[in-house]
Write an enzyme that holds these catalytic residues in place. Structure first.
Site, PDB file in Angstrom:
ATOM      1  N   ARG A 310      63.642  50.653  20.987  1.00  0.00           N
ATOM      2  CA  ARG A 310      62.227  50.300  20.884  1.00  0.00           C
ATOM      3  C   ARG A 310      61.699  49.942  22.284  1.00  0.00           C
ATOM      4  O   ARG A 310      62.141  48.942  22.875  1.00  0.00           O
ATOM      5  CB  ARG A 310      62.025  49.117  19.937  1.00  0.00           C
ATOM      6  CG  ARG A 310      62.477  49.385  18.500  1.00  0.00           C
ATOM      7  CD  ARG A 310      61.542  50.338  17.764  1.00  0.00           C
ATOM      8  NE  ARG A 310      62.080  50.730  16.470  1.00  0.00           N
ATOM      9  CZ  ARG A 310      61.882  50.072  15.337  1.00  0.00           C
ATOM     10  NH1 ARG A 310      61.185  48.947  15.341  1.00  0.00           N
ATOM     11  NH2 ARG A 310      62.387  50.511  14.199  1.00  0.00           N
ATOM     12  N   GLU A 312      59.322  48.348  23.499  1.00  0.00           N
ATOM     13  CA  GLU A 312      58.299  47.316  23.383  1.00  0.00           C
ATOM     14  C   GLU A 312      58.476  46.292  24.500  1.00  0.00           C
ATOM     15  O   GLU A 312      59.588  45.851  24.768  1.00  0.00           O
ATOM     16  CB  GLU A 312      58.391  46.624  22.016  1.00  0.00           C
ATOM     17  CG  GLU A 312      58.121  47.568  20.844  1.00  0.00           C
ATOM     18  CD  GLU A 312      58.369  46.899  19.501  1.00  0.00           C
ATOM     19  OE1 GLU A 312      58.982  45.814  19.508  1.00  0.00           O
ATOM     20  OE2 GLU A 312      57.965  47.454  18.473  1.00  0.00           O
ATOM     21  N   ARG A 318      63.524  37.021  19.949  1.00  0.00           N
ATOM     22  CA  ARG A 318      64.032  37.793  18.816  1.00  0.00           C
ATOM     23  C   ARG A 318      63.850  39.306  18.962  1.00  0.00           C
ATOM     24  O   ARG A 318      64.071  40.042  18.015  1.00  0.00           O
ATOM     25  CB  ARG A 318      63.362  37.324  17.525  1.00  0.00           C
ATOM     26  CG  ARG A 318      61.881  37.618  17.404  1.00  0.00           C
ATOM     27  CD  ARG A 318      61.378  37.167  16.048  1.00  0.00           C
ATOM     28  NE  ARG A 318      60.154  37.844  15.661  1.00  0.00           N
ATOM     29  CZ  ARG A 318      59.770  38.038  14.414  1.00  0.00           C
ATOM     30  NH1 ARG A 318      60.531  37.626  13.421  1.00  0.00           N
ATOM     31  NH2 ARG A 318      58.654  38.666  14.134  1.00  0.00           N
ATOM     32  N   HIS A 319      63.430  39.771  20.137  1.00  0.00           N
ATOM     33  CA  HIS A 319      63.228  41.202  20.337  1.00  0.00           C
ATOM     34  C   HIS A 319      64.146  41.742  21.432  1.00  0.00           C
ATOM     35  O   HIS A 319      64.395  41.074  22.436  1.00  0.00           O
ATOM     36  CB  HIS A 319      61.773  41.502  20.728  1.00  0.00           C
ATOM     37  CG  HIS A 319      60.812  41.350  19.604  1.00  0.00           C
ATOM     38  ND1 HIS A 319      60.078  40.197  19.415  1.00  0.00           N
ATOM     39  CD2 HIS A 319      60.466  42.191  18.598  1.00  0.00           C
ATOM     40  CE1 HIS A 319      59.313  40.336  18.344  1.00  0.00           C
ATOM     41  NE2 HIS A 319      59.526  41.533  17.825  1.00  0.00           N
ATOM     42  N   GLU A 464      61.845  37.848   9.400  1.00  0.00           N
ATOM     43  CA  GLU A 464      62.142  39.136   8.780  1.00  0.00           C
ATOM     44  C   GLU A 464      63.435  39.718   9.326  1.00  0.00           C
ATOM     45  O   GLU A 464      63.662  39.754  10.530  1.00  0.00           O
ATOM     46  CB  GLU A 464      60.998  40.111   9.062  1.00  0.00           C
ATOM     47  CG  GLU A 464      61.244  41.528   8.576  1.00  0.00           C
ATOM     48  CD  GLU A 464      60.604  42.559   9.486  1.00  0.00           C
ATOM     49  OE1 GLU A 464      61.228  43.616   9.697  1.00  0.00           O
ATOM     50  OE2 GLU A 464      59.498  42.298   9.997  1.00  0.00           O
ATOM     51  N   SER A 467      63.059  45.579   6.687  1.00  0.00           N
ATOM     52  CA  SER A 467      61.794  46.153   6.234  1.00  0.00           C
ATOM     53  C   SER A 467      62.122  47.440   5.496  1.00  0.00           C
ATOM     54  O   SER A 467      62.921  48.259   5.987  1.00  0.00           O
ATOM     55  CB  SER A 467      60.882  46.443   7.431  1.00  0.00           C
ATOM     56  OG  SER A 467      59.627  46.908   6.979  1.00  0.00           O
ATOM     57  N   ARG A 515      69.777  40.388  14.500  1.00  0.00           N
ATOM     58  CA  ARG A 515      68.875  39.376  13.944  1.00  0.00           C
ATOM     59  C   ARG A 515      69.518  38.654  12.758  1.00  0.00           C
ATOM     60  O   ARG A 515      69.379  37.444  12.601  1.00  0.00           O
ATOM     61  CB  ARG A 515      67.545  40.005  13.542  1.00  0.00           C
ATOM     62  CG  ARG A 515      66.462  38.976  13.323  1.00  0.00           C
ATOM     63  CD  ARG A 515      65.098  39.595  13.099  1.00  0.00           C
ATOM     64  NE  ARG A 515      64.533  40.159  14.315  1.00  0.00           N
ATOM     65  CZ  ARG A 515      63.300  40.641  14.407  1.00  0.00           C
ATOM     66  NH1 ARG A 515      62.511  40.635  13.334  1.00  0.00           N
ATOM     67  NH2 ARG A 515      62.851  41.124  15.538  1.00  0.00           N
TER      68      ARG A 515
END
Length: 541
Positions: A310, A312, A318-319, A464, A467, A515
């Site tokens: 990812r 991002e 948490r990323h 979360e 998903s 996570r």
């Protein structure tokens, strides 16, 4: 002629030694005696010194030759974790020198470590086998050196502080160096293992090892007993994931990580290359498309464990830009809740497996990261399920300003987790029926309300960790939803074509391994749950 007087003759003869002469002679004799005694004593000391200089232990210690697989004597090696039941046995162990402490020139204490276990070893000089030179050499071994130790296991009369195996110790008979330290350690493992609360409350000036320092020297950091336990648990999560799904008819697949189009959002995709022969290539943001195409190919139930990328620019706790995804997809017979229930059973199996099989590792981590035990509902009521509307209403009732169909940000998710824990006493719950606007293009809409989707998220401690949803398996509806999300169906032609030949209803979900690990153990930063983390600022080591 006159005769001489006899008396007069006798008086003229020499007389005996005088008193002073006798004293002088006595002093000389005493001096000679003392000199002889001193010489004898010096000779004795010289003899003792010569004896001491003879090292009678040379074959029992020292550096071993570089291991180039020269021989294989097949000597049994023991694990420190097994020593409590081996009192009176001679064992051979390979371990690291965690710490050492010389009490005198004749006595040395070593703390030997293997992964999450440690034991005290004692090296004491004697007159026959253990020389003072051997003790001195061992006392100079650097912390983190790898040694081969042979010794006798003995019960300890009192528990040994600082050793996980505290009821026995090793009486060292031989110690050899396998691998030493070239340079200086960036930090001590004791400092790297110390809880923050101990550092903050102690009057001593402990060194705090910051996370960047740890990650820059990750190989040393990973040696701590905490990290050894963390990644033992991480491996266990993968094993439990595989075991559960294999027993429930799933097939493991391995999808490509180079793709011709973005699968989630174009803004978060790594563009790998631009070549005229094949066009643009992208690192896979998930195995989503491959999983669905496998269902269209009649695989029925599939799962994958693999890297997810990812792009991002999220520098949060948490990323990460690369993580391990635990993904699954399965056909639906009647209702998408079949998938949700399978995922729920999977998580419950993982939680129970960790609790029942890895308690030692969990307790090891808690020494550095104290946390409340992770809770889930195991009674007949089952796992707590809330609709998205019900979850948002809980936040509104708590005074949070949020629209009933708005997506929850991280802060609101954590707030909701606290509310759920207080009301239902569980750290694990499911939210169902998310608004269609905040889900990916391949999500199936609700049959009665097209603004709502057949989708769900799973939560641990208010964050979360999964998903998922029922997917759209009808090509016409799929293309319609793609266009509504700004995705051109022609850029994903092979994906759309997979559904033109007929595809069973199906659904699935994607889980972030790191996570789950972070939240189960409450490590507070996802980088602690990744072996060599990758984020917007880190590509090395």
């Amino acid at each position: 002629m006159t005769d001489q007087n006899p008396t007069q003759e006798n008086s003229e003869q020499p007389s005996g030694p005088s008193k002073s002469e006798l004293k002088k002679r006595a002093k000389a004799a005493e001096k000679e005696k003392k000199a002889a005694e001193k010489a004898a004593k010096q000779a004795e000391l010289a003899q003792q010194q010569a004896a001491n200089e003879v090292d009678y232990s040379t074959e029992f210690y020292g550096a071993l030759p570089l291991n180039q697989s020269q021989s294989r004597p097949r000597r049994e090696r023991s694990q420190i974790s097994s020593l409590s039941s081996r009192d009176g046995e001679t064992v051979l162990i390979r371990a690291r020198v965690h710490t050492s402490r010389a009490k005198s020139s004749k006595l040395l204490f070593l703390n030997l470590r293997q992964r999450t276990h440690s034991v005290q070893a004692i090296l004491a000089a004697d007159a026959e086998k253990i020389s003072k030179q051997m003790v001195k050499w061992a006392s100079n071994l650097a912390d983190e050196s790898i040694v081969l130790v042979e010794g006798l296991v003995k019960k300890s009369p009192i528990p040994i502080q600082g050793a996980t195996v505290s009821d026995v110790e090793i009486d060292v008979k031989q110690i050899h160096l396998i691998s030493g330290i070239d340079g200086r350690l960036p930090f001590s493992l004791d400092d790297a293992s110390r809880p923050d609360a101990e550092i903050e409350s102690s009057e001593s000036q402990f060194n705090r090892v910051l996370i960047d320092t740890r990650l820059n020297n990750r190989v040393v950091d990973l040696r701590t007993q905490t990290n050894q336990a963390v990644f033992k648990i991480q491996g266990a999560i993968g094993d439990l994931f595989r075991d559960y799904l294999s027993k429930h008819g799933f097939t493991e697949i391995h999808s490509p990580k180079l793709q011709g189009a973005a699968t989630e959002s174009g803004a978060s995709v790594f563009k790998s290359r631009d070549d005229k022969s094949i066009g643009n290539a992208y690192l896979a943001q998930s195995p989503q498309l491959a999983k669905q195409m496998a269902i269209a190919a009649d695989f029925e139930r599939v799962y994958e464990i693999g890297p997810v990328f990812r792009a991002e620019d999220s520098n949060t706790y948490r990323h990460m830009t690369e993580f391990i995804g635990l993904d699954l997809e399965m056909t639906i017979e009647e209702h998408y809740h079949e998938v949700m229930e399978t995922l729920d059973g999977l998580f419950l199996s993982i939680f129970r497996g960790l609790r029942d099989q890895y308690q030692h590792e969990i307790e090891t981590v808690r020494k550095q990261f104290p946390a409340e035990e992770f809770k889930w509902r195991e009674g007949p009521e089952g796992t707590l399920r809330l609709t998205h509307r019900e979850a948002v209403q809980m936040l509104i009732d708590d005074g949070i300003e949020i629209g009933i169909t708005d997506d929850m940000n991280t802060e609101n998710e954590r707030r909701l987790g606290g509310l759920v824990k207080a009301k239902y006493d569980t750290d694990y719950f499911i939210i169902d029926k998310f608004p269609m606007d905040i889900r990916p293009f391949y999500t199936m809409p609700d049959p009665d309300d097209p603004t709502v989707s057949n989708s769900y998220d799973f939560f641990m401690r208010g964050e979360e960790i999964l998903s998922g949803a029922q997917r759209i398996h009808d090509p016409k509806l799929l293309m319609e939803k793609m266009r509504s999300k700004g995705v051109d169906p022609d850029t994903m032609k092979s994906y759309v074509d997979a559904f033109r030949m007929g595809c069973a209803p199906h659904g699935g979900g994607g889980i972030g391994l790191e996570r789950v690990l972070m939240l189960f153990l409450k490590l507070n930063n996802i980088r602690r749950a990744s072996l060599f983390p990758r984020d917007p600022k880190r590509l090395d080591p």
